[in-house]
Design an enzyme around this catalytic site. Sequence first.
Site, mmCIF file in Angstrom:
data_model
loop_
_atom_site.group_PDB
_atom_site.id
_atom_site.type_symbol
_atom_site.label_atom_id
_atom_site.label_comp_id
_atom_site.label_asym_id
_atom_site.label_seq_id
_atom_site.Cartn_x
_atom_site.Cartn_y
_atom_site.Cartn_z
ATOM 1 N N GLY A 12 -8.629 83.209 148.628
ATOM 2 C CA GLY A 12 -8.372 82.166 149.626
ATOM 3 C C GLY A 12 -9.343 82.175 150.789
ATOM 4 C CB ALA A 13 -12.773 82.974 151.135
ATOM 5 N NE ARG A 15 -7.590 75.095 153.459
ATOM 6 C CZ ARG A 15 -6.290 75.294 153.633
ATOM 7 N NH1 ARG A 15 -5.771 75.291 154.848
ATOM 8 N NH2 ARG A 15 -5.483 75.482 152.611
ATOM 9 C CG ASN A 90 -7.102 85.582 153.447
ATOM 10 O OD1 ASN A 90 -6.701 85.798 154.592
ATOM 11 N ND2 ASN A 90 -7.427 84.355 153.036
ATOM 12 C CB SER A 142 2.452 88.083 158.541
ATOM 13 O OG SER A 142 3.015 87.461 159.675
ATOM 14 C CE1 TYR A 155 3.173 83.856 155.465
ATOM 15 C CE2 TYR A 155 4.042 84.756 157.508
ATOM 16 C CZ TYR A 155 2.967 84.416 156.719
ATOM 17 O OH TYR A 155 1.683 84.639 157.175
ATOM 18 C CB ALA A 157 10.998 88.556 151.673
ATOM 19 C CE LYS A 159 1.556 86.873 154.434
ATOM 20 N NZ LYS A 159 0.186 87.040 153.922
ATOM 21 C CB ILE A 188 -4.595 83.859 163.375
ATOM 22 C CG1 ILE A 188 -4.090 85.313 163.389
ATOM 23 C CG2 ILE A 188 -6.117 83.796 163.357
ATOM 24 C CD1 ILE A 188 -4.520 86.164 164.558
HETATM 25 P P1 NAP Z 1 -5.018 78.809 155.667
HETATM 26 O O1 NAP Z 1 -5.963 78.388 156.716
HETATM 27 O O2 NAP Z 1 -3.884 77.920 155.299
HETATM 28 O O3 NAP Z 1 -5.888 79.130 154.322
HETATM 29 C C1 NAP Z 1 -5.233 79.586 153.187
HETATM 30 C C2 NAP Z 1 -6.254 79.921 152.114
HETATM 31 O O4 NAP Z 1 -5.550 80.422 150.959
HETATM 32 C C3 NAP Z 1 -7.066 78.729 151.650
HETATM 33 O O5 NAP Z 1 -8.369 79.152 151.329
HETATM 34 C C4 NAP Z 1 -6.314 78.282 150.390
HETATM 35 O O6 NAP Z 1 -7.127 77.589 149.448
HETATM 36 C C5 NAP Z 1 -5.911 79.629 149.823
HETATM 37 N N1 NAP Z 1 -4.792 79.527 148.899
HETATM 38 C C6 NAP Z 1 -3.526 79.081 149.166
HETATM 39 N N2 NAP Z 1 -2.794 79.119 148.039
HETATM 40 C C7 NAP Z 1 -3.592 79.579 147.054
HETATM 41 C C8 NAP Z 1 -3.418 79.825 145.666
HETATM 42 N N3 NAP Z 1 -2.242 79.601 145.060
HETATM 43 N N4 NAP Z 1 -4.465 80.313 144.950
HETATM 44 C C9 NAP Z 1 -5.657 80.544 145.552
HETATM 45 N N5 NAP Z 1 -5.892 80.331 146.859
HETATM 46 C C10 NAP Z 1 -4.872 79.846 147.593
HETATM 47 O O7 NAP Z 1 -4.348 80.222 155.982
HETATM 48 P P2 NAP Z 1 -4.733 81.326 157.085
HETATM 49 O O8 NAP Z 1 -4.008 81.009 158.321
HETATM 50 O O9 NAP Z 1 -6.196 81.548 157.105
HETATM 51 O O10 NAP Z 1 -4.000 82.584 156.429
HETATM 52 C C11 NAP Z 1 -4.688 83.541 155.627
HETATM 53 C C12 NAP Z 1 -3.767 84.726 155.396
HETATM 54 O O11 NAP Z 1 -3.397 85.289 156.673
HETATM 55 C C13 NAP Z 1 -2.458 84.360 154.710
HETATM 56 O O12 NAP Z 1 -2.061 85.392 153.835
HETATM 57 C C14 NAP Z 1 -1.479 84.249 155.855
HETATM 58 O O13 NAP Z 1 -0.152 84.483 155.445
HETATM 59 C C15 NAP Z 1 -2.000 85.355 156.755
HETATM 60 N N6 NAP Z 1 -1.581 85.201 158.154
HETATM 61 C C16 NAP Z 1 -1.934 84.100 158.872
HETATM 62 C C17 NAP Z 1 -1.511 83.970 160.196
HETATM 63 C C18 NAP Z 1 -1.850 82.784 161.056
HETATM 64 O O14 NAP Z 1 -1.287 82.671 162.152
HETATM 65 N N7 NAP Z 1 -2.766 81.918 160.642
HETATM 66 C C19 NAP Z 1 -0.731 84.986 160.758
HETATM 67 C C20 NAP Z 1 -0.403 86.101 160.004
HETATM 68 C C21 NAP Z 1 -0.840 86.201 158.694
HETATM 69 P P3 NAP Z 1 -7.263 75.965 149.547
HETATM 70 O O15 NAP Z 1 -8.139 75.698 150.753
HETATM 71 O O16 NAP Z 1 -7.915 75.580 148.267
HETATM 72 O O17 NAP Z 1 -5.877 75.430 149.717
#
Ligand code: NAP
Length: 248
Positions: A12-13, A15, A90, A142, A155, A157, A159, A188
Site C-alpha cells: 500500500g505505497a 498514498r 503498511n 495504530s 480497526y 482489533a 491493529k 497522521i
Molecule cells: P491511505 O492514505 O488510505 O493509503 C492506504 C494505502 O493502502 C493505499 O496505497 C491503498 O492502495 C493501499 N491498500 C488499501 N487496501 C489495499 C488492499 N486490499 N490491497 C493492497 N493495497 C491496499 O492510508 P494511510 O493513512 O497512509 O495508512 C497507512 C497505514 O497506516 C494503514 O495501515 C493505517 O491503518 C495506518 N495508520 C494510519 C493512521 C492515520 O492517521 N493516517 C494512523 C494510524 C495508523 P490504493 O491507493 O490502490 O487504494
Amino acid sequence: MTLKGKTAIISGATRGIGKAIALELARQGAKISFNYLKSVNEALDLEKEIAALGSCAKAFQSDIKDFGAVADWVNKSKETFGGLDIVINNAGIIRDKALAMMAPEDWLEVINTNLIGTINLSRAAIMTLLKQKSGQIVNISSVTGVVGMPRQTNYAASKAGIIGFTKALAKEVAAYGIRVNAVAPGFIETDMVGQLKDDLRAKLNAKIPLGRFGKPEEVAKAVQFLISERAGYITGQVIVMDGGLSIS
Ligand code: NAP
C-alpha cells in the site's frame, strides 16, 4: 545511503504513509517493490518519482487480502530485484461504525486487509529472510490498537492483532538475525483522516499534547530508524508516535 543494495517490499505505497516510507527508503538507496489496490496512476507516478531519486521501484497491483496474489507479488519482486531484505506491512483501511450498527462485511474487510494482509505478506516473504539469516520487518499498527477508540472495534482489533503478531514473530525469528517491530501512529495527515470536519479536527488537536496531527514523513523516519543498524538491538517493540495522545 545506508540501504544501497537492499530491496524493500512495501504494501500500500500509492498514498499516505506507505508512499512516504517508499520515498524515504529509496532516498537511502533501497530498491522498492510496492503494491496497491486501485490507484494505477499514483503507482506509475511513484515509480517515476523514485527513479528520479536515482533508485528504482516496481509497482504491482495485487490485493493484500489474497495470499496467492501476495505470494505471486513477492516472487515477481525477487525476480525483478534479485533479493528481498526489508518488509513493510503498511496497507490498511478503516470502516468506522458503532459495533451495534456494524455489518459483517465492514468487520471482515478491515480484519482481512489490516491483519490478514500483514500475515499474508510476512508469510510470503519469511522463507527468503530465514534462508539468508537476515532481514527486517516493520508493521504499521495504530495507537487505536494500543488504547482503543470508540467506533473502531474492527480497526482496533486488527491493529492490536498486528502488535501480538509482531511480538510472536520477533521471538520466532530472532535466532535467524531477523528483527520485527511495529509503529503505532496516532492521527497522521493522509487521505484516511482527510474527511474529518474542521470542528472535529480542532477538538482532536486539543486532545493531542503536541497540538497537531503527525506527518507521513515522520512515520517514515521512525520506520527508517527501526530498520537501520542504530536499532540493531531492538526487536518485538512498538513505537507509539501520536503526539502524546495516548498519555493524555
Ligand atoms: P491511505 O492514505 O488510505 O493509503 C492506504 C494505502 O493502502 C493505499 O496505497 C491503498 O492502495 C493501499 N491498500 C488499501 N487496501 C489495499 C488492499 N486490499 N490491497 C493492497 N493495497 C491496499 O492510508 P494511510 O493513512 O497512509 O495508512 C497507512 C497505514 O497506516 C494503514 O495501515 C493505517 O491503518 C495506518 N495508520 C494510519 C493512521 C492515520 O492517521 N493516517 C494512523 C494510524 C495508523 P490504493 O491507493 O490502490 O487504494
